[in-house]
Motif scaffolding. Structure first.
Motif, PDB file in Angstrom:
ATOM      1  N   LEU A   1       0.169   7.789  -6.449  1.00 54.78           N
ATOM      2  CA  LEU A   1       0.818   7.104  -4.943  1.00 54.78           C
ATOM      3  C   LEU A   1       2.336   7.716  -4.779  1.00 54.78           C
ATOM      4  O   LEU A   1       3.232   7.773  -5.622  1.00 54.78           O
TER       5      LEU A   1
ATOM      6  N   ARG B   1      -4.430  -0.412  -2.042  1.00 57.15           N
ATOM      7  CA  ARG B   1      -3.851  -1.643  -1.249  1.00 57.15           C
ATOM      8  C   ARG B   1      -3.857  -2.675  -2.100  1.00 57.15           C
ATOM      9  O   ARG B   1      -4.915  -2.952  -2.893  1.00 57.15           O
TER      10      ARG B   1
ATOM     11  N   PRO C   1       4.264   4.374   3.361  1.00 55.76           N
ATOM     12  CA  PRO C   1       3.723   4.169   4.665  1.00 55.76           C
ATOM     13  C   PRO C   1       4.797   3.873   5.576  1.00 55.76           C
ATOM     14  O   PRO C   1       5.800   3.439   5.321  1.00 55.76           O
TER      15      PRO C   1
ATOM     16  N   ASP D   1      -0.153   0.749   8.960  1.00 57.79           N
ATOM     17  CA  ASP D   1      -1.444   1.528   7.846  1.00 57.79           C
ATOM     18  C   ASP D   1      -1.123   0.700   6.858  1.00 57.79           C
ATOM     19  O   ASP D   1      -2.317   1.162   5.738  1.00 57.79           O
ATOM     20  N   VAL D   2      -0.819  -0.840   6.328  1.00 54.38           N
ATOM     21  CA  VAL D   2      -1.485  -1.627   5.272  1.00 54.38           C
ATOM     22  C   VAL D   2      -2.183  -2.720   5.877  1.00 54.38           C
ATOM     23  O   VAL D   2      -3.291  -2.632   5.593  1.00 54.38           O
TER      24      VAL D   2
ATOM     25  N   GLY E   1       1.004  -1.381  -0.106  1.00 51.66           N
ATOM     26  CA  GLY E   1      -0.463   0.514  -0.136  1.00 51.66           C
ATOM     27  C   GLY E   1       0.705   1.261  -0.275  1.00 51.66           C
ATOM     28  O   GLY E   1       1.591   1.240   0.337  1.00 51.66           O
TER      29      GLY E   1
ATOM     30  N   ALA F   1      -4.930  -1.447   7.319  1.00 52.59           N
ATOM     31  CA  ALA F   1      -6.042  -0.618   6.395  1.00 52.59           C
ATOM     32  C   ALA F   1      -7.385  -1.074   6.601  1.00 52.59           C
ATOM     33  O   ALA F   1      -7.377  -3.027   6.299  1.00 52.59           O
TER      34      ALA F   1
ATOM     35  N   VAL G   1      -5.217   5.289   9.761  1.00 57.10           N
ATOM     36  CA  VAL G   1      -5.566   5.161   8.372  1.00 57.10           C
ATOM     37  C   VAL G   1      -6.498   4.521   7.395  1.00 57.10           C
ATOM     38  O   VAL G   1      -6.620   4.724   6.362  1.00 57.10           O
TER      39      VAL G   1
ATOM     40  N   PHE H   1       0.316   6.167   0.135  1.00 58.51           N
ATOM     41  CA  PHE H   1      -0.500   6.958  -0.149  1.00 58.51           C
ATOM     42  C   PHE H   1      -0.266   7.891  -1.072  1.00 58.51           C
ATOM     43  O   PHE H   1       0.658   7.984  -1.854  1.00 58.51           O
TER      44      PHE H   1
ATOM     45  N   PHE I   1      -5.765   6.481  -0.057  1.00 59.53           N
ATOM     46  CA  PHE I   1      -4.813   5.651   0.733  1.00 59.53           C
ATOM     47  C   PHE I   1      -5.065   4.278  -0.410  1.00 59.53           C
ATOM     48  O   PHE I   1      -6.233   4.019  -0.362  1.00 59.53           O
TER      49      PHE I   1
END
Length: 481
Positions: free
Chosen positions: A297, A91, A301, A307-308, A59, A311, A354, A61, A89
């Motif tokens: 992107l 993924r 992260p 964050d991933v 993933g 998520a 996230v 941002f 964000f």
């Protein structure tokens, strides 16, 4: 030998395990289908702590930029003006494998986007394919079981896969894509994304338009051949993760063009093929792509788990002006995705950074594990109430009614002529160049020809391919029988 009855957890005999209860043949799923709810809820809780599907992912941002005016279709503020930018964000993931599986397996890729808008979070949860294997959520647990491991051997089992596919002709379109060159992208950066499902847009006047979303890689489409993918799986099983992270780290920010297809309700009613069937595409000649903007992107992260892994996405997360459709698979996912995140991360998963909306959020939910936002303090936790400072409903944000036509019941998914299973897969095959066809057949033979797959299943599956295209069926029969 008489087969035993399929039953619910409470012992009730199941009358139909193939079709959920819907309002009419094409209508939305009814909540009264308690077996569907039980089946999805049980399925969501089968594995912990990793995701049931899409367990391994990468993933980053980024930012969405609007480049075209679509306010005639939607009142969503995210699209209110050209040049508007919205943080997001993304993924990307494989579907069937575990967290430690190789990136370069033959598998659809998840393409999940979360936009942090001023009206709340908007999630678009799709794949790198415009269609899916099944059209009814009641079959989703069954399908995913075939993609996981044999309960006795704990090994991936081609017999399970092809036993299911050979009895589910609606899977043909997705199967041909999966075993074509696009079945193994070079990396996350070199694949398109699709909403797959049909959604709807609502404008300021309350008019509804149906929409499919497309995310077109500006890096181009690049794929791996089967032997290249197998080699990478052994030498660098985290190839996709490394590629995405390193490209962003060095400033080579990947971009995707955002486009839509639009269909009016009247056009939907008059379509020969069911426009709400996720195993179908809308023909571009009739419904051409319209540009909306692009997203880039540009930030990795700070911590993968934070964050991933944490998520959480759900197609139920919408904002005013963006809504749902009678798509049966989508209707099931509206429940299942949010429910599995509540189980996996807890009832307060939206407090994780996230997942947390960037706008203020007011409500009456309280308590639950890992509540870390003050739990509402001393404010009232019920409604209606007489406290003038407490949140209250706003009738102007009600979505307009969507027409429903038909009696609630189980409708056989093969009765509707608009659910034709063979036309689009056949057209897809005939669009391929000769070398692409040869690789497709080779990939199919490698999987369908596994020693564990009985001839009876092979013959059944080959007959389905023959109905799509006689040449495809003949090539497979010559190689496998």
């Amino acid at each position: 030998m008489t087969r035993p009855n399929l039953q619910t957890e409470s012992g009730r005999i199941v009358g139909d395990n193939q079709n959920s209860i819907t309002a009419g043949k094409r209508g939305p799923t009814l909540l009264q289908d308690v077996y569907l709810i039980e089946k999805l809820a049980h399925f969501n809780r089968e594995r912990t702590p990793e995701r049931v599907v899409h367990a391994k992912g990468s993933g980053a941002f980024g930012e969405l930029t609007v480049t075209a005016d679509i306010t005639r279709y939607t009142k969503a503020k995210i699209f209110s003006e050209i040049g508007k930018k919205t943080p997001m964000f993304a993924r990307f993931s494989t579907v069937g494998g575990e967290r430690g599986s190789a990136d370069t397996v033959r598998d659809p890729r998840g393409f999940a986007l979360k936009f942090y808008t001023e009206e709340g979070n908007w999630d678009l949860v799709g794949n790198n394919t415009p269609v899916f294997f099944i059209r009814d959520a009641i079959k989703f647990p069954d399908f995913i079981h075939t993609q996981k491991r044999n309960p006795q051997t704990n090994l991936k089992d081609p017999k399970m896969v092809w036993d299911f596919f050979s009895q589910s002709p609606e899977s043909l379109h997705q199967v041909l894509i999966l075993f074509s060159d696009r079945g193994i992208p070079l990396s996350h950066r070199f694949m398109h994304g699709f909403s797959s499902h049909t959604y709807s847009m609502i404008n300021a006047a309350g008019d509804i338009h149906y929409v499919k979303w497309h995310f077109l890689s500006q890096q181009g489409i690049k794929n791996l051949k089967a032997e290249e993918a197998e080699k990478l799986a052994g030498s660098n099983p985290d190839h996709y993760q490394e590629d995405l992270f390193s490209s962003i780290e060095k400033g080579d920010f990947p971009k995707w063009k955002v486009a839509i297809q639009i269909m009016t309700p009247e056009q939907a009613r008059n379509q020969r093929l069911n426009p709400f069937d996720v195993t179908k595409v809308w023909y571009h000649k009739e419904f051409p792509l319209m540009e909306v903007g692009f997203f880039e992107l540009n930030k990795n992260p700070e911590n993968y788990f934070q964050d991933v892994e944490q998520a959480a996405f759900s197609p139920a997360n919408t904002i005013p002006g963006l809504y749902f459709s009678p798509d049966k698979m989508l209707q099931g996912r509206l429940f299942a995705y949010a429910d599995t995140q509540r189980y996996r991360l807890g009832i307060n998963a939206t407090q994780i950074p996230v997942n947390r909306p960037r706008c203020s959020v007011h409500g009456y939910y309280r308590d639950g594990t890992m509540r870390v936002d003050g739990n509402g303090g001393d404010a009232v936790n019920y409604e209606p109430n007489s406290d003038p400072s407490s949140p209250f409903e706003n009738a102007s944000y009600k979505e307009p009614p969507i027409a429903i036509d038909g009696e609630g019941g189980h409708y056989d998914r093969y009765e509707d002529s608009g659910n034709d299973n063979y036309e689009q897969p056949g057209k897809l095959y005939r669009l391929m160049k000769e070398d692409e066809k040869a690789r497709l057949v080779s990939n199919l033979v490698a999987s369908l020809g596994a020693p564990s797959v009985p001839n009876a299943i092979k013959e059944k599956q080959i007959e389905l391919f023959r109905r799509c295209d006689a040449d495809l069926g003949k090539r497979l029969a010559d190689s496998l029988l």
